[in-house]
Design an enzyme around this catalytic site. Structure first.
Site, PDB file in Angstrom:
ATOM      1  N   GLU A   1       0.871  -1.160   0.000  1.00  0.00           N
ATOM      2  CA  GLU A   1       0.000   0.000   0.000  1.00  0.00           C
ATOM      3  C   GLU A   1       0.919   1.225   0.000  1.00  0.00           C
ATOM      4  OE1 GLU A   1      -2.755   0.364   3.269  1.00  0.00           O
ATOM      5  OE2 GLU A   1      -3.543   2.226   2.428  1.00  0.00           O
TER       6      GLU A   1
ATOM      7  N   ARG B   1       5.545 -12.774   9.680  1.00  0.00           N
ATOM      8  CA  ARG B   1       6.206 -11.481   9.431  1.00  0.00           C
ATOM      9  C   ARG B   1       7.617 -11.517   9.965  1.00  0.00           C
ATOM     10  NH1 ARG B   1       2.473  -7.265   8.949  1.00  0.00           N
ATOM     11  NH2 ARG B   1       3.994  -5.683   9.440  1.00  0.00           N
TER      12      ARG B   1
ATOM     13  N   LYS C   1       4.702   0.645   9.286  1.00  0.00           N
ATOM     14  CA  LYS C   1       4.738   1.956   8.634  1.00  0.00           C
ATOM     15  C   LYS C   1       4.192   3.040   9.551  1.00  0.00           C
ATOM     16  CE  LYS C   1       3.215   0.084   4.763  1.00  0.00           C
ATOM     17  NZ  LYS C   1       2.472  -0.028   3.534  1.00  0.00           N
TER      18      LYS C   1
HETATM   19  P1  ATP Z   1       3.050  -2.221   7.941  1.00  0.00           P
HETATM   20  O1  ATP Z   1       2.456  -3.051   9.039  1.00  0.00           O
HETATM   21  O2  ATP Z   1       4.493  -1.968   8.072  1.00  0.00           O
HETATM   22  O3  ATP Z   1       2.274  -0.983   7.652  1.00  0.00           O
HETATM   23  P2  ATP Z   1       1.706  -3.561   5.867  1.00  0.00           P
HETATM   24  O4  ATP Z   1       1.528  -5.016   5.977  1.00  0.00           O
HETATM   25  O5  ATP Z   1       0.541  -2.693   6.137  1.00  0.00           O
HETATM   26  O6  ATP Z   1       2.967  -3.154   6.699  1.00  0.00           O
HETATM   27  P3  ATP Z   1       1.724  -3.448   3.040  1.00  0.00           P
HETATM   28  O7  ATP Z   1       2.170  -2.335   2.190  1.00  0.00           O
HETATM   29  O8  ATP Z   1       0.293  -3.772   3.087  1.00  0.00           O
HETATM   30  O9  ATP Z   1       2.280  -3.151   4.487  1.00  0.00           O
HETATM   31  O10 ATP Z   1       2.578  -4.747   2.757  1.00  0.00           O
HETATM   32  C1  ATP Z   1       2.883  -5.268   1.497  1.00  0.00           C
HETATM   33  C2  ATP Z   1       3.280  -6.702   1.668  1.00  0.00           C
HETATM   34  O11 ATP Z   1       4.421  -6.792   2.528  1.00  0.00           O
HETATM   35  C3  ATP Z   1       2.182  -7.500   2.311  1.00  0.00           C
HETATM   36  O12 ATP Z   1       2.032  -8.712   1.590  1.00  0.00           O
HETATM   37  C4  ATP Z   1       2.671  -7.749   3.711  1.00  0.00           C
HETATM   38  O13 ATP Z   1       2.205  -8.975   4.195  1.00  0.00           O
HETATM   39  C5  ATP Z   1       4.190  -7.745   3.537  1.00  0.00           C
HETATM   40  N1  ATP Z   1       4.848  -7.346   4.778  1.00  0.00           N
HETATM   41  C6  ATP Z   1       4.656  -6.212   5.483  1.00  0.00           C
HETATM   42  N2  ATP Z   1       5.386  -6.215   6.610  1.00  0.00           N
HETATM   43  C7  ATP Z   1       6.076  -7.368   6.630  1.00  0.00           C
HETATM   44  C8  ATP Z   1       7.007  -7.968   7.534  1.00  0.00           C
HETATM   45  N3  ATP Z   1       7.382  -7.376   8.667  1.00  0.00           N
HETATM   46  N4  ATP Z   1       7.517  -9.178   7.213  1.00  0.00           N
HETATM   47  C9  ATP Z   1       7.157  -9.790   6.072  1.00  0.00           C
HETATM   48  N5  ATP Z   1       6.301  -9.288   5.178  1.00  0.00           N
HETATM   49  C10 ATP Z   1       5.743  -8.098   5.451  1.00  0.00           C
HETATM   50 MG    MG Z   2      -1.296  -3.149   4.956  1.00  0.00          MG
END
Ligand code: ATP
Ligand code: MG
Length: 552
Positions: A35, A261, A271
């Site tokens: 995102e 994760r 984020k």
């Molecule tokens: P954040 O919690 O940091 O805001 P998010 O999951 O909301 O992260 P996205 O932009 O939706 O961020 O993530 C894109 C992809 O990266 C998703 O498939 C998510 O599962 C993966 N991802 C995000 N954080 C991690 C992590 N700490 N380890 C592994 N994969 C991750």
């Molecule tokens: Mg997300």
């Protein structure tokens, strides 16, 4: 990516192997779906390496798809930063970058399909009422009074929603599933809401936006994704994912698989929290070298190879765990130890004068790597006045101290053996100058009379050296898991130390970001804050693991 990296297998690769074997799929299509509401962090690198790595190894394709259903929080700057980070990691997405918003027309159509099938309805309950009617983990929810309105009515209302006839929060479109489901996400989830927001891709075309759960699975289906890989927090949502796919007329039936994760000690990987660090100015920006963002670690001097190696070492499982910072650091240390050219820099200088040195300057040859002859040599100036580290001199010391001691000898790295004869101090008793003699017959060889000189210290010639700033980094947080506490209170006040010293002239114009070893002091790279007058170097990582002892 030219080099072939060996990747250990994992449960996802085993599923893919089986799907290819049984003919369920004939090729592999993955996607990385960020995102655009912040910069990518090292956790995202895990997902990137997994998705792109699998596509690469199975001769499949991987899409980069921006999951852009929250226009208020998203920004085109984030889109660009994310593209840059994925490319920097060495991956190329298939075709053009994609956006969920590319599919808004289709999503709108599928929502209407659900309405026509009696599987979605427009609900005018207030948000509070909806929350109350949702029930809890122990109690089923209650049916909304709008749940049984006819498809015709709902269709007309949904069209009115899209036309801007309702205010934000006045109504929403909900899937009609099961208010008694043990999975809360199945209790008639909202799939569309009203938002009068400008969108970075679709402008003002829409005033209704689809929700993530509805959008994600359909986008996967439209793009023909064979294996939709995401993190464990989406495990329950898989029910909804499958329900949507089963109830609309899409051809592909993508399947979602979840992995754990990445969590890293002494830092935050969310984020929302990273935005807080930036906005509250605890760091200089998203690319502050202390940040766990990809932009931050790139500026710090990490290489794409080292990040990919890290992702390979941590592996992919369903177990929640926390990775030690030392694992990340050892990846960059191993890479730079092998590949970084050596140079000399003095971080905390004290003047040393070689009294019996005659002439102006002597240019010596120094190897760029101690064990890789093919990396060549460079010229370094040697002259009467040099800088050494304050810490490398003592008036008195026991035998364990293998550096310069008053009255004793030491070797200047890549140069001669010197002997400390006398010193000068200032009014505070600090040593200001060390007067030495050198043995001109010791360049590249031991003293002729068999004297043993064990210690070697680094130095730079005072007249030719270039003044430089060094930025030394420590962990950003003082607590192992800063997620559990107030961020500002967990910060390490000493995470950045800025000092002024000197570097040898050969590296004055080295490119930004390229790693070097400053002998005996660590791995460094030139920072973008460098000016003509004052180059700035970031310490990427110390020569040895300092985390192990910190934890004690
Ligand atoms: P954040 O919690 O940091 O805001 P998010 O999951 O909301 O992260 P996205 O932009 O939706 O961020 O993530 C894109 C992809 O990266 C998703 O498939 C998510 O599962 C993966 N991802 C995000 N954080 C991690 C992590 N700490 N380890 C592994 N994969 C991750
Ligand atoms: Mg997300």
């Amino acid at each position: 990516m030219a080099e072939v990296e060996s990747r250990p297998t994992n449960f996802i690769r085993q599923i893919i192997d089986k799907d290819l074997e049984t003919g369920l799929h004939s090729s592999v299509h993955t996607r990385f779906p960020p995102e655009p509401n912040g910069y990518l962090h090292i956790g995202h690198a895990k997902s990137i390496c997994l998705n792109f790595g699998i596509a690469q190894d199975y001769q499949g394709t991987c899409n980069l798809r921006f999951d852009d259903t929250n226009p208020e929080k998203e920004d085109i700057d984030y889109v660009n930063a994310i593209k840059e980070d994925v490319s920097w990691l060495g991956y190329q997405w298939d075709g053009e970058v994609r956006y969920s918003s590319n599919y808004f027309d289709q999503l709108f159509g599928y929502a209407k399909e659900l309405i026509n099938k009696g599987l979605a309805y427009v609900d005018f309950s207030t948000q509070e009422a909806m929350r109350e009617m949702r029930g809890s983990l122990t109690e089923p929810g209650q049916l909304s009074p709008y749940r049984d309105s006819s498809p015709e009515e709902n269709l007309a209302l949904f069209e009115k929603m899209a036309a801007g006839d309702f205010k934000e929060g006045e109504c929403c479109l909900r899937a009609k599933i099961d208010m008694a489901s043990p999975f809360m996400c199945m209790r008639d989830p909202v799939i569309y809401r009203v938002r009068f927001a400008h969108h970075h891709q679709t402008g003002d075309k829409w005033c209704i936006y689809p929700m993530y759960d509805f959008t994600h699975c359909i986008s996967d289906a439209i793009e023909n994704i064979s294996h939709s890989l995401c993190t464990l927090e989406f495990q329950d949502n898989r029910r909804l994912y499958d329900w949507v796919i089963d109830n609309i007329s899409v051809e592909a039936t993508p399947k979602q698989y979840e992995f754990s994760r990445l969590n890293l000690e002494y830092t935050v990987l969310s984020k929302r929290k990273l935005i807080q660090l930036v906005e509250e100015k605890h760091v200089s920006g998203w690319d502050d070298p202390r940040m766990p963002t990809i932009a931050g670690i790139r500026r710090r001097g990490y290489t794409p190879t080292s990040v990919r190696e890290f992702c390979s070492r941590i592996g992919v499982t369903k177990q929640d765990n926390v990775v030690e910072m030392g694992v990340l650091e050892s990846c960059i240390r191993d890479d730079l130890n092998e590949n970084a050219p050596r140079a000399m820099a003095v971080l905390e200088p004290v003047k040393l004068i070689i009294e019996n040195f005659e002439g102006d300057v002597e240019w010596l040859d120094a190897p760029n790597h101690p064990s890789k002859e093919e990396m060549g040599t460079r010229k370094i100036p040697f002259s009467k006045e040099v800088w050494i580290e304050k810490d490398d001199f003592r008036e008195e010391a026991n035998k364990k101290y293998k550096r310069l001691v008053l009255g004793k000898e030491v070797r200047l790295r890549n140069a001669y053996v010197i002997k400390a004869e006398r010193i000068e101090k200032d009014e505070n008793g600090e040593v200001t100058t060390i007067y030495c003699t050198y043995d001109p017959d010791t360049l590249g060889k031991a003293p002729a009379d068999g004297r043993k000189v064990k210690g070697v210290i680094h130095w730079v010639a005072a007249k030719q050296a270039v003044p430089a700033e060094f930025r030394l980094y420590d962990r950003l947080f003082n607590v192992e898991n800063p997620n559990k506490v107030e961020l500002a209170e967990a910060l390490n006040p000493n995470s950045l130390t800025v000092i002024q010293g000197f570097v040898e002239p050969s590296i004055k114009d080295v490119e930004i970001g390229v790693g070097m070893q400053f002998e005996r002091t660590g791995y460094f790279c030139r920072d973008k804050d460098s000016s003509e007058a004052l180059p700035v170097y970031n310490r990427t990582v110390a020569l040895r693991d300092t985390w192990a002892k910190m934890g004690e």
